[in-house]
Write an enzyme that holds these catalytic residues in place. Structure first.
Site, PDB file in Angstrom:
ATOM      1  CG  ASP A  18      15.876  -4.520 134.102  1.00  0.00           C
ATOM      2  OD1 ASP A  18      15.449  -3.609 134.832  1.00  0.00           O
ATOM      3  OD2 ASP A  18      15.836  -5.731 134.418  1.00  0.00           O
ATOM      4  CG  ASP A 156      16.882 -10.368 137.865  1.00  0.00           C
ATOM      5  OD1 ASP A 156      17.862  -9.660 137.572  1.00  0.00           O
ATOM      6  OD2 ASP A 156      16.077 -10.084 138.764  1.00  0.00           O
TER       7      ASP A 156
HETATM    8  C1  GLA Z   1      15.573  -6.816 140.110  1.00  0.00           C
HETATM    9  C2  GLA Z   1      14.735  -6.986 138.844  1.00  0.00           C
HETATM   10  C3  GLA Z   1      15.559  -6.690 137.593  1.00  0.00           C
HETATM   11  C4  GLA Z   1      16.280  -5.342 137.701  1.00  0.00           C
HETATM   12  C5  GLA Z   1      17.016  -5.231 139.042  1.00  0.00           C
HETATM   13  C6  GLA Z   1      17.607  -3.875 139.261  1.00  0.00           C
HETATM   14  O1  GLA Z   1      16.573  -7.783 140.170  1.00  0.00           O
HETATM   15  O2  GLA Z   1      14.195  -8.287 138.767  1.00  0.00           O
HETATM   16  O3  GLA Z   1      14.719  -6.739 136.445  1.00  0.00           O
HETATM   17  O4  GLA Z   1      15.395  -4.287 137.523  1.00  0.00           O
HETATM   18  O5  GLA Z   1      16.168  -5.524 140.138  1.00  0.00           O
HETATM   19  O6  GLA Z   1      18.603  -3.612 138.324  1.00  0.00           O
END
Ligand code: GLA
Length: 369
Positions: A18, A156
Site C-alpha cells: 500500500d 487498514d
Molecule cells: C500495516 C499497515 C498497513 C500495511 C500493512 C502491511 O497493517 O498499517 O498500511 O502496510 O501493515 O501490508
C-alpha cells in the site's frame, strides 16, 4: 447515547504494497471495536477503554501534542480528533465515551485502525461533518502517522471504513479506485493468531518503508522519472535492473513488485473460486514476505504450515508481520476438522498459545441501530 462499530481486517493478499502505491485486497472481519458515546456541552473528552480498564482525557480546544499524551489508545482517539479538526477547521463536540472490543490487540488485525474509524464515524455523525468514507480513512491514516508515529499505508483504515459485507475490498493505492469483490460463499475466513505478540513492529515497519523508497530512487536513476514508486516497476524490468540495487533494498523491492502482480492474479483466481491458484499465490506471498521482506518468524511459519497441514485452501501472514496472525481460507464444510487439526499441529511446533477465529466478512464502520 450514540453507538458506533468498526471492524478489524485481514488482508487476503497484497502485503506491504500500500505505501508503494500498489494493490491490496483486505476483508473487514466480524471482530470489532464499539464506542458508546454521550456528547458533552463542553469540548472535553473522557475516554474509557473497557478492554484495557484505562481512562484518559483531553480537551478539543487544545488537543495535546502526541508526546504529551500517555502512550496507548488515547493517542489514536486524540489523533483522529486533531486530523478532523485540522481538515474541517471546526472544533468538535466533547464526548464521554466507552470503548470495548473483541479484536485481539497486537495480533496484526488492525485494532488501531478500527479504533480510529469508530471515532471518525462518531464525530462525522455527531457534528454532521458530511465527510465521505475515503476522506475519513485518509484522516485516520494521518492521525496514525502523526500521533502513533507509524508511517502506515491506507489499507487498514480503508478496509475498516469502506468494506461491503460478504466481499473483499480491492484498492489501487495510487488512483484510490476501489471495488468490492465477492467471496466464494463456501469458503471460510479463518484468522489464526500465533499468540506471539508483534515485536519491533513500528521501527522495523518504518525501516521497510524507507528501504522501498531507496529502491525506487535507485531504479528511477536507471529507468527514468516515470518511476515514482515501486508500483511503476514491472516484473520484467525488475528481473533486468534489480541487480543494480543494493541489498537489502533489492530484496524488499523484489517482494513488492512480485506481490503487486500476485494481487491482480489473485483477483481472477478468487472470482473463479480457483482453489489451487489461490493456494499457490498465498504461499508465494508468504515465502516472499519471509525471505525477501523478512517480516515472518518461526511462529508465523509454523502457523502457515499447521494451516496447510490441516487442509486450508491457502494460508499466509496477514498484516505487517513481526508476530501476530495468519489468514487461512478454508472450505466451510471442513471448518471444524480444520480448526482442530491446525491447533494440534501448531501446538506441536510452537510454544505460544494460538487462537483461531472463523470470521464473517462484514461491512465497514457504521452507527449501531
Ligand atoms: C500495516 C499497515 C498497513 C500495511 C500493512 C502491511 O497493517 O498499517 O498500511 O502496510 O501493515 O501490508
Amino acid at each position: 447515547m450514540l453507538c458506533v462499530r468498526a471492524p478489524g481486517r485481514v488482508n487476503l493478499i497484497g502485503e506491504h504494497t500500500d505505501y508503494n502505491e500498489g494493490y491490496v485486497l483486505p476483508v473487514a472481519i466480524s471482530l470489532e471495536t464499539r464506542v458508546h458515546a454521550r456528547p458533552r456541552e463542553d469540548m472535553h473528552c473522557i475516554i474509557y477503554s473497557d478492554t484495557l480498564d484505562e481512562q484518559a482525557e483531553f480537551n478539543l480546544s487544545a488537543i495535546p501534542e502526541p508526546a504529551d499524551l500517555p502512550s496507548g489508545f488515547v493517542r489514536y482517539v486524540a489523533g483522529v480528533a486533531w486530523a478532523l479538526q485540522a481538515h474541517t477547521e471546526r472544533t468538535l463536540t466533547g464526548v464521554e465515551a466507552t470503548v470495548c472490543s473483541d479484536l485481539p490487540l497486537g495480533a496484526g488485525l488492525s485494532s488501531s485502525a478500527a479504533l480510529e474509524a469508530a471515532f471518525a464515524v462518531l464525530w462525522n455523525t455527531l457534528d454532521e461533518l458530511h465527510l465521505d468514507r475515503l476522506t475519513l480513512a485518509q484522516l485516520c491514516q494521518r492521525a496514525e502517522h502523526v500521533y502513533a508515529g507509524v508511517q502506515c499505508g491506507l489499507m487498514d483504515q480503508a478496509a475498516s471504513l469502506l468494506s461491503e459485507a460478504g466481499h473483499a475490498l480491492f484498492l489501487d493505492m495510487r488512483t484510490l479506485f476501489t471495488q468490492s469483490v465477492a467471496l466464494p460463499p463456501n469458503w471460510a475466513i479463518v484468522v489464526a493468531d500465533t499468540g506471539k505478540p508483534r515485536a519491533l513492529a513500528e521501527s522495523e515497519y518504518n525501516l521497510r518503508r524507507a528501504q522501498c523508497e531507496e529502491a525506487a530512487g535507485a531504479l528511477r536513476i536507471v529507468l527514468g522519472k516515470e518511476i515514482i514508486a515501486l508500483r511503476d516497476v514491472s516484473p520484467e524490468q525488475a528481473a533486468l535492473y534489480l541487480p543494480l540495487v543494493e541489498e537489502p533494498a533489492r530484496r524488499r523491492a523484489r517482494h513488492v513488485i512480485g506481490e503487486n502482480a500476485r494481487v491482480l492474479e489473485f483477483l481472477t483466481a478468487l472470482r473463479h473460486a480457483d482453489a489451487p491458484r489461490v493456494r499457490h499465490l498465498m504461499l508465494a506471498s508468504h515465502t516472499s514476505l519471509r525471505d525477501d521482506y523478512e517480516v515472518s518468524g518461526a511462529e508465523l511459519d509454523a502457523m502457515v504450515n499447521a494451516c496447510l497441514h490441516a487442509g486450508a485452501i491457502g494460508a499466509r501472514i496477514t498484516g505487517a508481520g513481526f508476530g501476530g496472525a495468519c489468514i487461512a481460507l478454508v472450505e466451510k464444510a471442513q471448518l471444524e476438522q480444520f480448526l482442530h487439526q491446525a491447533e494440534q499441529h501448531y501446538r506441536q511446533h510452537a510454544s505460544y498459545e494460538p487462537r483461531f477465529y472463523a470470521c464473517e466478512a462484514v461491512s465497514g464502520a457504521s452507527v449501531c441501530l
